[in-house]
Structures are given as C-alpha cells and as structure tokens.
Design an enzyme around this catalytic site. Sequence first.
Site, mmCIF file in Angstrom:
data_model
loop_
_atom_site.group_PDB
_atom_site.id
_atom_site.type_symbol
_atom_site.label_atom_id
_atom_site.label_comp_id
_atom_site.label_asym_id
_atom_site.label_seq_id
_atom_site.Cartn_x
_atom_site.Cartn_y
_atom_site.Cartn_z
ATOM 1 N N ASP A 27 30.196 45.813 -67.572
ATOM 2 C CA ASP A 27 30.048 44.617 -68.636
ATOM 3 C C ASP A 27 30.015 43.328 -67.858
ATOM 4 O O ASP A 27 31.044 43.137 -66.892
ATOM 5 C CB ASP A 27 31.512 44.647 -69.092
ATOM 6 C CG ASP A 27 31.917 43.737 -70.183
ATOM 7 O OD1 ASP A 27 31.128 42.910 -70.192
ATOM 8 O OD2 ASP A 27 33.072 43.664 -70.561
ATOM 9 N N LYS A 89 27.276 33.403 -66.986
ATOM 10 C CA LYS A 89 26.482 33.865 -68.388
ATOM 11 C C LYS A 89 26.078 33.075 -69.303
ATOM 12 O O LYS A 89 25.214 33.287 -70.016
ATOM 13 C CB LYS A 89 27.577 34.844 -68.721
ATOM 14 C CG LYS A 89 27.059 35.745 -69.855
ATOM 15 C CD LYS A 89 27.976 36.965 -70.275
ATOM 16 C CE LYS A 89 27.605 37.953 -71.367
ATOM 17 N NZ LYS A 89 28.702 38.774 -71.640
ATOM 18 N N GLU A 190 27.188 44.707 -76.399
ATOM 19 C CA GLU A 190 28.684 44.691 -76.054
ATOM 20 C C GLU A 190 29.294 45.626 -77.198
ATOM 21 O O GLU A 190 30.062 46.368 -76.975
ATOM 22 C CB GLU A 190 29.110 43.333 -75.886
ATOM 23 C CG GLU A 190 28.797 43.012 -74.564
ATOM 24 C CD GLU A 190 28.819 41.522 -74.246
ATOM 25 O OE1 GLU A 190 29.581 40.770 -75.034
ATOM 26 O OE2 GLU A 190 28.316 41.108 -73.203
ATOM 27 N N ASP A 212 35.423 40.689 -80.965
ATOM 28 C CA ASP A 212 35.581 40.542 -79.856
ATOM 29 C C ASP A 212 35.962 39.101 -79.347
ATOM 30 O O ASP A 212 35.140 38.133 -79.459
ATOM 31 C CB ASP A 212 34.114 40.786 -78.984
ATOM 32 C CG ASP A 212 34.074 40.652 -77.572
ATOM 33 O OD1 ASP A 212 34.917 40.025 -76.738
ATOM 34 O OD2 ASP A 212 33.062 41.047 -76.965
#
Length: 630
Positions: A27, A89, A190, A212
């Site tokens: 992850d 990211k 994800e 999330d």
Amino acid sequence: MTLLEIHEPGETPLPHAGEETPAIGVDLGTTNSVVAVARDGKVEALRDDHGKALVPSVVYYASDGAAAVGSAAQARQAAEPDRTVSSIKRLMGRGVADVTEVGGIRADEVEPGSGVTDMVRLRVGGRARTPVEISADILRTLRARAEAALGKTVERAVVTVPAYFDDAARTATRDAARLAGLEVLRLVNEPTAAALAYGLDKAVEGIYAVYDLGGGTFDFSLLRLEKGVFQVLATGGDAALGGDDFDHALAERALAERTARGLPGAASAGDAKSALLAGRQAKEALTAAERTELTLALDGGTSVHAIDRPAFDGLVAPLVERTIAICARVLADAALDPVDVNGVVLVGGSTRVPLVRQRVAVLFGKPPLADIDPDEVVALGAALQAEALTAGSDTLLLDVTPLSLGIETMGGIVEKVIPRNTPIPVSLAQEFTTYQDGQGAMALHVVQGEREMAADCRSLARFELQGIPPMAAGAARIRVTFTVDADGLLTVAAQEKTTGVAQRVEVKPTYGISEEDMARMLYDSLEHAEDDMEGRLLVEARVEAERLLLALDAALAVDADLLDGAERTDLDADASRLRAAMADTDREAINAAAQALEARSKTFAERRMDRGVRKALSGLSLDQLESKVG
Ligand code: ADP
Ligand code: MG
C-alpha cells in the site's frame, strides 16, 4: 448493471516451475505506506523493530545522495525541509504544467530535450527528482523490510492505487516499482484490496462500500460482489480532505484561544508546523480518551489548551459531513440507496475517529466493518491478491473507468466512447465519418473527462488515421475502438471499414492529471451540465451551417452558370448573413439563417439535379435509356 463477461487475466505472468520467491502486497500511501505478505492464506503486515507496520511516506536525501525513508526522514522534516519530501503520491503522473510546488518544495522544470515526458521534478536534496524516483525510494525501503523479514529476495509485488488513478498515475506507479526492482503483478484498486482483506470475496453476494479517510484524501467506492468477483461500481472523493484537516481545525482553535489570552500567535513556519503536530497528537488522543490537553510550544511561549470529545466533534463535524455528502452523491450516481449496501469497510487512519464511525453507521443503518486495522487493511488485501496471483488463481478484479474517455469531433465536441464508471476490462467502439469530400486523413484526439467540449477535458493522445481513399463526405466509416485493460491502461485503435486501413496507439499518457484535477473535473461536469448542453447545441448549429456553406461553395464551383445574376446575388447575401450569424453565439439566429439559405438554394439544387440526370443519361442508347427510365 450486469456483470461483464470475464476475460482471461492476460497480463498475469504464470509462476515459473519451482520458483519460490514470494510476492508482496504494497500500500503506497500518501501519508503512510505498508508492506504485507501472505503465506498459505495467512496474511500479516511486516513490522519494524518497534512493532510498527506504518512507514511514513517521507523521504530524506542526505548530501551524499543517500535516501532515508519513514520515521527517520519525518524526524528531519522540520529542520531540513529542502532535503525532505512528503505526500509525493499527489504528484504521481503529473506534468510540469500541473504543479509548481509541493509541501514547500519547488518543482523544477525538466531540461528541454530530455524527451520521454514532461513529468514534473522536485528540487530536493540538491537535485531534481521525479515523483517516480522518490516513490521508488519508498518502495525500496518496503522491499528491504520484506526481504529482511522473509530471508528471501523479493522481486514481485501487487501494488495498490486509488480507484480513480488515471493512466498516467498508474503508469508512474508501475515505473516506480520497476525502478525499485519490483515487477508489478497487478495494480489493484485500494478499495478492492480492502474488501479482499475482509474476505468479502467469499461473503454474501451484493453491494459493499469502502469508506477511506486517510491523512490528506477521502475516497469512497461502491463494489459489487458476484460469483467471487468484485466490480467497482462507482468511486468518488475529495483529494484535499483528510485527517490533516482535523489537525488544522484543532491547531486553529488553540491558536485562537492563545490570542484571546493575549499571547503571541504562530510567528514562523516552524511554529505553524509544531501547532499542526500538537493538533494531530490531541486528535489521536481523543480517539481513545474523552478529553486531552493540547500543548503549543511556540517561539512566543508555551500554552496549554484543554479540549474534550464533544468540542472536538463540533470542530470536525463539518469536515465529516462533507465525506457523508460525497457518499450520498456516489450512491445516487450508482442509483443505489444506503440500505442496498450489504457492508461498509473502513479504511484509513482517520476512520478511527469515533464521530466518523458514528456518522458512517447512521448513513448506512449498520455498524461498519472495522475489525482489521484500518491503516493496514489495504496492504493485507494486496498481499492476499499477490499470493493468489503467484499461485495461478484466476481471481479477476473488475474496476471502473474513473472518467469518461472519448474522441474530439467536429467543432471540438466530445463524443464519449467509454462512459465514466464503466467496468474494466472493456472494449467499446463507435463509428465516425469524414466531414469533407475526398478527406484522406482523419486526426483523432483522445480525451478524458466529463465535459461536452474537448477544450474542457484532459487531452490524452493525438494520432492520425491516414490513407483514407477519396470518398464523398460522410461516406467513409471509421470505427474507433477503445480498450481499457485490467490495470486500467488504455489503447485506441481506428479502422476505415470499407478499405480496412487501420491505426493503433497505446495511449502513452502526457503526464498527467492530478487527483485534484480529477475531482474538479467531475464536480465541474455536474455544475456546468446546463452550460455544456447549450454550448454543445451552439457548436452543432455552427458545424451544420459550415457544412451547408461548404456544400454551396462546392456546387457553385461547378454549376454557377445555372444561376442568373439576381439569383446569385440573393444567394451570396444569404450566405454572408449566415457567416455573420455564425460569428455570434445566438444558436437560434444561426439556425434561422441556415434555413433561409437552404430555402433560397432549393431552386439551384433542383436545377443541378436536372443537369446531373441529363448528364448521366447523355450518351446512353435508347435501349439503355428505356431500361433506366422503366
Ligand atoms: P494515507 O492513506 O493518506 O497514507 P493513513 O490511512 O495512514 O493515510 O491515515 C493517516 C491519518 O490517520 C493521519 O491524519 C493520522 O493522524 C490519522 N490517524 C492515525 N491514527 C489515528 C487515531 N488513533 N485517531 C485519529 N486519527 C488517527
Ligand atoms: Mg490510504
């Protein structure tokens, strides 16, 4: 929505005989990263000596160029900001044009002529580095952790990406893994990974939701489980909403109290940073405790601020409500009600906040699934998928396209070929035609986005279909096929049907679209839906008018002698009235002028037809003439 046909998972390499090297699950998070491994169906996150699985996604570059990743880098962030980089990211797959700065670090332009892409670079630690290189440094650390834990070389991984990551961001992630010596078996979304960690692939068929809330981003996805296969039905989120905003709210509150007490506020960037850190500590403490104290140790003196859970809840409630509103919108997008959802999975450190859990439980009318650590759940699911893929399992994950993919047509209008939220892998085709007589080539412009006009969408690629044989306008039949594979990567092919002339491009992303852009593009499309429709109708009116004028010019070029002077003057006058109308934005006026011109040219068209028939008949024998007429 019905489940797609299941295709063979084409890109998955088969395990080589006797090969023992394990594949890991990664992850690669904005705030934190985690590496996990599954063996015989048992899965665990790999920890450091202190038992911590979370590796802060922060990289520090020493003067000798060596990289330190994780807590060590985080510890140096405040003192040496120009040697440290975080939240990289957010820049994956983004171009120079998309960004000038991140986390206080200046983005440098790539030297001209370096070819490949216009990928953004950051000047950090005295050198310009791409997000791909920086992410590779994080991945190297994760890989080393796995190798140390397993006592084996690790060369393969399943890496997770947000469901809405576009082509460019997925390619960049894959490239980063390759740089770190990891072959990516599959990029998994994800939310899908989180669902796998909960074993939902073996659960009751139906709809599952994944909520999330991480450090800086919020993502919400709806998955459909059918016959052990997941399909991401829809995704949505906010790339600038997360636990950092909670920290911010707490820090602001404490600073306001300070000011009220007559103490100096935050005077420097260092002060602001330490206030945010204090906010974060207080926030995390309030997850378990009913009250806590927030200590602001600033240049102007230290102050202590008491805060209890209800006060904290009041502060962050508006932020939490924003996430709930997004859930409601995504559900509505998928034409589902909260009661249709069988289970809700919580992902991300910020879902530990009790108010978040309460609000999610209220929305769905049931307590969310939260037994698995929300920071680790994505990596655990990736590890399970890695094991399944190396064991040759045929679990195929179905995802959706986050934004519509289309082709720019005449007048800059977008014709959508694959609509947003279409499950992948998918291949869809649409036919287009030529606009002018004898058109020998057709420029194809591939765009991504929800807006009606190409200029408002993201340009992905341009290519040209050449060698179309001379044909009348509208006679060529060009079939354009869009294919999105299981990893979400796009290929476009075009073929002229009557001759078979074909072209094919892999859409190599023009690095790249940002998460914020992605979210903004989606919101824009909803907000501008009406303007867009009006814009589209106007462009269509103009294109139609242009077509009429072109046809008239072509006719006048051959048969002008069929008109007398007055007729020609009238026709020219009507044509220029139409041209004048086209220069303006009144669609009705354009249509009216076009109709007037069309009516005026009717006699001319009839005479041309007569002449055409006579021409066709001349030179034929009487016999032939009779058979033609009869
Ligand atoms: P990302 O997916 O962005 O990499 P994570 O899922 O690791 O992020 O979430 C990080 C966020 O979770 C941070 O804002 C952190 O403060 C928050 N967080 C971690 N633990 C807790 C806790 N016990 N209570 C509240 N928030 C927490
Ligand atoms: Mg995350």
